[in-house]
Design a protein around this motif. Structure first.
Motif, PDB file in Angstrom:
ATOM      1  N   GLY A 281       0.816  -1.216   0.000  1.00 11.61           N
ATOM      2  CA  GLY A 281       0.000   0.000   0.000  1.00 11.61           C
ATOM      3  C   GLY A 281       0.842   1.256   0.000  1.00 11.61           C
ATOM      4  O   GLY A 281       0.574   2.201  -0.743  1.00 11.61           O
ATOM      5  N   THR A 300      -7.951   8.135 -14.185  1.00  7.77           N
ATOM      6  CA  THR A 300      -7.710   6.771 -13.709  1.00  7.77           C
ATOM      7  C   THR A 300      -6.928   5.963 -14.734  1.00  7.77           C
ATOM      8  O   THR A 300      -5.970   5.252 -14.402  1.00  7.77           O
ATOM      9  CB  THR A 300      -9.041   6.071 -13.407  1.00  7.77           C
ATOM     10  OG1 THR A 300      -9.739   6.798 -12.395  1.00  7.77           O
ATOM     11  CG2 THR A 300      -8.822   4.639 -12.949  1.00  7.77           C
ATOM     12  N   ARG A 326      -9.814  -1.530 -11.065  1.00  4.15           N
ATOM     13  CA  ARG A 326     -10.482  -2.143  -9.922  1.00  4.15           C
ATOM     14  C   ARG A 326      -9.485  -2.440  -8.795  1.00  4.15           C
ATOM     15  O   ARG A 326      -9.762  -2.176  -7.626  1.00  4.15           O
ATOM     16  CB  ARG A 326     -11.184  -3.424 -10.354  1.00  4.15           C
ATOM     17  CG  ARG A 326     -11.940  -4.120  -9.249  1.00  4.15           C
ATOM     18  CD  ARG A 326     -12.603  -5.369  -9.791  1.00  4.15           C
ATOM     19  NE  ARG A 326     -13.553  -5.011 -10.840  1.00  4.15           N
ATOM     20  CZ  ARG A 326     -14.827  -5.370 -10.829  1.00  4.15           C
ATOM     21  NH1 ARG A 326     -15.292  -6.094  -9.846  1.00  4.15           N
ATOM     22  NH2 ARG A 326     -15.630  -5.026 -11.805  1.00  4.15           N
ATOM     23  N   THR A 327      -8.327  -3.023  -9.159  1.00  3.00           N
ATOM     24  CA  THR A 327      -7.319  -3.329  -8.145  1.00  3.00           C
ATOM     25  C   THR A 327      -6.777  -2.057  -7.520  1.00  3.00           C
ATOM     26  O   THR A 327      -6.541  -1.990  -6.304  1.00  3.00           O
ATOM     27  CB  THR A 327      -6.171  -4.136  -8.771  1.00  3.00           C
ATOM     28  OG1 THR A 327      -6.699  -5.319  -9.366  1.00  3.00           O
ATOM     29  CG2 THR A 327      -5.140  -4.515  -7.727  1.00  3.00           C
ATOM     30  N   ALA A 329      -8.361   0.786  -7.120  1.00  7.43           N
ATOM     31  CA  ALA A 329      -9.369   1.304  -6.197  1.00  7.43           C
ATOM     32  C   ALA A 329      -9.385   0.503  -4.900  1.00  7.43           C
ATOM     33  O   ALA A 329      -9.498   1.063  -3.805  1.00  7.43           O
ATOM     34  CB  ALA A 329     -10.742   1.274  -6.861  1.00  7.43           C
ATOM     35  N   ARG A 330      -9.237  -0.824  -4.995  1.00  4.68           N
ATOM     36  CA  ARG A 330      -9.265  -1.672  -3.803  1.00  4.68           C
ATOM     37  C   ARG A 330      -8.074  -1.398  -2.895  1.00  4.68           C
ATOM     38  O   ARG A 330      -8.204  -1.336  -1.671  1.00  4.68           O
ATOM     39  CB  ARG A 330      -9.279  -3.142  -4.224  1.00  4.68           C
ATOM     40  CG  ARG A 330      -9.207  -4.122  -3.057  1.00  4.68           C
ATOM     41  CD  ARG A 330      -9.333  -5.547  -3.529  1.00  4.68           C
ATOM     42  NE  ARG A 330      -8.318  -5.917  -4.506  1.00  4.68           N
ATOM     43  CZ  ARG A 330      -7.066  -6.254  -4.182  1.00  4.68           C
ATOM     44  NH1 ARG A 330      -6.670  -6.246  -2.909  1.00  4.68           N
ATOM     45  NH2 ARG A 330      -6.205  -6.596  -5.130  1.00  4.68           N
ATOM     46  N   LEU A 331      -6.888  -1.202  -3.477  1.00  7.25           N
ATOM     47  CA  LEU A 331      -5.697  -0.963  -2.680  1.00  7.25           C
ATOM     48  C   LEU A 331      -5.693   0.424  -2.043  1.00  7.25           C
ATOM     49  O   LEU A 331      -5.101   0.623  -0.968  1.00  7.25           O
ATOM     50  CB  LEU A 331      -4.451  -1.131  -3.545  1.00  7.25           C
ATOM     51  CG  LEU A 331      -4.147  -2.557  -4.030  1.00  7.25           C
ATOM     52  CD1 LEU A 331      -2.973  -2.550  -4.993  1.00  7.25           C
ATOM     53  CD2 LEU A 331      -3.854  -3.489  -2.850  1.00  7.25           C
ATOM     54  N   LYS A 333      -8.488   2.176  -1.188  1.00 10.07           N
ATOM     55  CA  LYS A 333      -9.656   2.389  -0.331  1.00 10.07           C
ATOM     56  C   LYS A 333      -9.313   2.470   1.154  1.00 10.07           C
ATOM     57  O   LYS A 333      -9.851   3.338   1.865  1.00 10.07           O
ATOM     58  CB  LYS A 333     -10.685   1.285  -0.579  1.00 10.07           C
ATOM     59  CG  LYS A 333     -11.984   1.478   0.211  1.00 10.07           C
ATOM     60  CD  LYS A 333     -12.994   0.383  -0.132  1.00 10.07           C
ATOM     61  CE  LYS A 333     -14.271   0.580   0.664  1.00 10.07           C
ATOM     62  NZ  LYS A 333     -15.277  -0.492   0.352  1.00 10.07           N
ATOM     63  N   PRO A 334      -8.419   1.595   1.703  1.00  2.97           N
ATOM     64  CA  PRO A 334      -8.125   1.703   3.137  1.00  2.97           C
ATOM     65  C   PRO A 334      -7.525   3.038   3.551  1.00  2.97           C
ATOM     66  O   PRO A 334      -7.568   3.396   4.732  1.00  2.97           O
ATOM     67  CB  PRO A 334      -7.121   0.558   3.367  1.00  2.97           C
ATOM     68  CG  PRO A 334      -7.381  -0.404   2.264  1.00  2.97           C
ATOM     69  CD  PRO A 334      -7.765   0.433   1.098  1.00  2.97           C
ATOM     70  N   ARG A 338     -10.461   7.735  -3.081  1.00  2.00           N
ATOM     71  CA  ARG A 338     -11.439   7.205  -4.034  1.00  2.00           C
ATOM     72  C   ARG A 338     -11.416   8.039  -5.310  1.00  2.00           C
ATOM     73  O   ARG A 338     -11.124   9.241  -5.288  1.00  2.00           O
ATOM     74  CB  ARG A 338     -12.853   7.230  -3.436  1.00  2.00           C
ATOM     75  CG  ARG A 338     -13.019   6.351  -2.218  1.00  2.00           C
ATOM     76  CD  ARG A 338     -14.493   6.210  -1.846  1.00  2.00           C
ATOM     77  NE  ARG A 338     -15.101   7.499  -1.541  1.00  2.00           N
ATOM     78  CZ  ARG A 338     -15.080   8.072  -0.336  1.00  2.00           C
ATOM     79  NH1 ARG A 338     -14.426   7.489   0.657  1.00  2.00           N
ATOM     80  NH2 ARG A 338     -15.686   9.218  -0.137  1.00  2.00           N
TER      81      ARG A 338
END
Length: 400
Positions: A281, A300, A326-327, A329-331, A333-334, A338
């Motif tokens: 991250g 993006t 998608r990946t 955004a997932r990484l 998000k924490p 966004r």
């Protein structure tokens, strides 16, 4: 007690003896390692005097680098040593609680070949052991376990506070353990580096009087150590300061050259050390900052493609796949980051990420990365997300 203390106590000579004993049978990568290990061994004889018992790790890129020997040497000098290779979590906390039940100091755990445990696929047993090693770093830590049969089940608190030395191949140790540790990176001996043959019976006979005198001296100053607030070298704070407090307290109590020797070692292991390997991250945050290059918004699609093109980055082959939107955004998000549809610098609307704003990168960059000297501070980059935040019609905070 400050680092200015120079009058040696009996402990100064004892720590010198411990350092010499370690260097008789083992070769260390630099001058700071053996004195640090000597201080760590000394602290096991008064571990209850400290709020934190630091872990010490011996790692190496290849087997045969002397890690096991270091554990064996430490076990000859530490308080109530327990050598183990594949002990279960339950066995360890029962060993520790047995000492607590008798109102004794906790045993010193010497755990070899831990890479064989943490290098495997994560399993509940591995996570339990990691949690025990993490929690047992601070005094008063316990784990709850049920005892008895189904008709008479009771919950018992098992204390887990105990000194722990670990040895294993580099690369498999969890970061939650390494940040609570002093890590000594061992290497295979070079042709000119010699050690004396290790015969355990002979070494044990040599170590016995040193161990007895060390235990007596450290025990005699246990109350003094409990009240010690050693001065840290500049730049050593937070978790590293916790790790080094016990070691510096003992060095100050010993006097002589030890306050200076210990702080020199502390600076070596903390301030001058190689930066730790970034988590996936934090590496993504750093690489995104490189792609932004001081800009306020990036599409993006551009961000994803630019990440893939960075040399020596994992984004072309992340678990066998290239990073995609998608990946990404997932990484992110924490970290509260966004994407959203917004006006880009060319005036066209597009899905992308912002540097500033409540869902932008700025806050995460500030918290998790060092300052980037290549990016000038402007009205866009200097303003805090809180000052720029407004609430949109859906109740989501975002930049104005």
């Amino acid at each position: 007690m400050s680092a200015a203390l120079t009058e040696p106590s009996p402990g100064a000579g004892l720590l010198d003896d411990v350092t010499a004993f370690l260097g008789w049978y083992s070769v260390y990568p630099d001058k700071h390692c053996a004195p640090t290990y000597a201080l760590w061994i000394a602290h096991t004889h008064a571990s209850d005097s400290f709020y934190v018992t630091p872990r010490i790790i011996f790692s190496s890129p290849e087997p045969g680098s002397g890690k096991t020997r270091d554990l064996e040497l430490g076990a000859l000098l530490a308080h109530n040593p327990k050598m183990t290779i594949s002990a279960t979590t339950a066995a360890l906390y029962r060993r520790i609680s047995a000492a607590a039940d008798e109102d004794q100091l906790p045993p010193t755990i010497f755990f070899d070949e831990v890479d064989a445990i943490f290098g495997r696929t994560t399993a509940p047993q591995t996570e339990d052991l990691r949690a025990l090693l993490n929690a047992g770093y601070k005094r008063g830590a316990t784990v709850d376990r049920c005892e008895g049969d189904s008709k008479n089940m009771k919950v018992r608190e098992f204390p887990v506070f105990a000194p722990v030395a670990l040895a294993g191949l580099a690369g498999n140790m969890p970061a939650t353990i390494t940040t609570r540790s002093v890590t000594i990176h061992k290497r295979k001996r070079a042709p000119g580096e010699k050690v004396h043959p290790f015969r355990e019976r002979d070494a044990a006979a040599q170590a016995a009087p040193i161990q007895a005198d060390l235990a007596e001296w450290v025990g005699s100053i246990a109350d003094e150590l409990a009240e010690a607030r050693p001065e840290m070298p500049r730049g050593v704070e937070d978790r590293p300061a916790e790790v080094w407090e016990a070691l510096l307290a003992i060095a100050d109590a010993a006097g002589g050259h030890w306050p200076g020797t210990a702080r020199s070692a502390c600076r070596h292991f903390v301030v001058d050390a190689e930066p730790p390997e970034l988590s996936i991250g934090v590496q993504l945050l750093a690489d995104c900052r490189r792609v932004f290059g001081g800009r306020d918004r990036v599409k993006t699609e551009e961000l994803v493609l630019s990440l893939r093109d960075l040399e020596e980055s994992p984004w072309k082959d992340l678990h066998g796949k290239q990073i995609d939107a998608r990946t990404l955004a997932r990484l992110l998000k924490p970290y509260g980051i966004r994407s959203k549809t917004q006006k880009m610098p060319d005036g066209t609307p597009a899905k992308g990420y912002a540097a500033t704003g409540a869902t932008g990168f700025h806050d995460a960059w500030t918290r998790y990365l060092p300052a980037d000297p290549s990016v000038p501070v402007t009205s866009e980059t200097a303003v805090t997300p809180q000052l720029r935040a407004v609430t949109d019609q859906n109740g989501v905070t975002d930049e104005a």
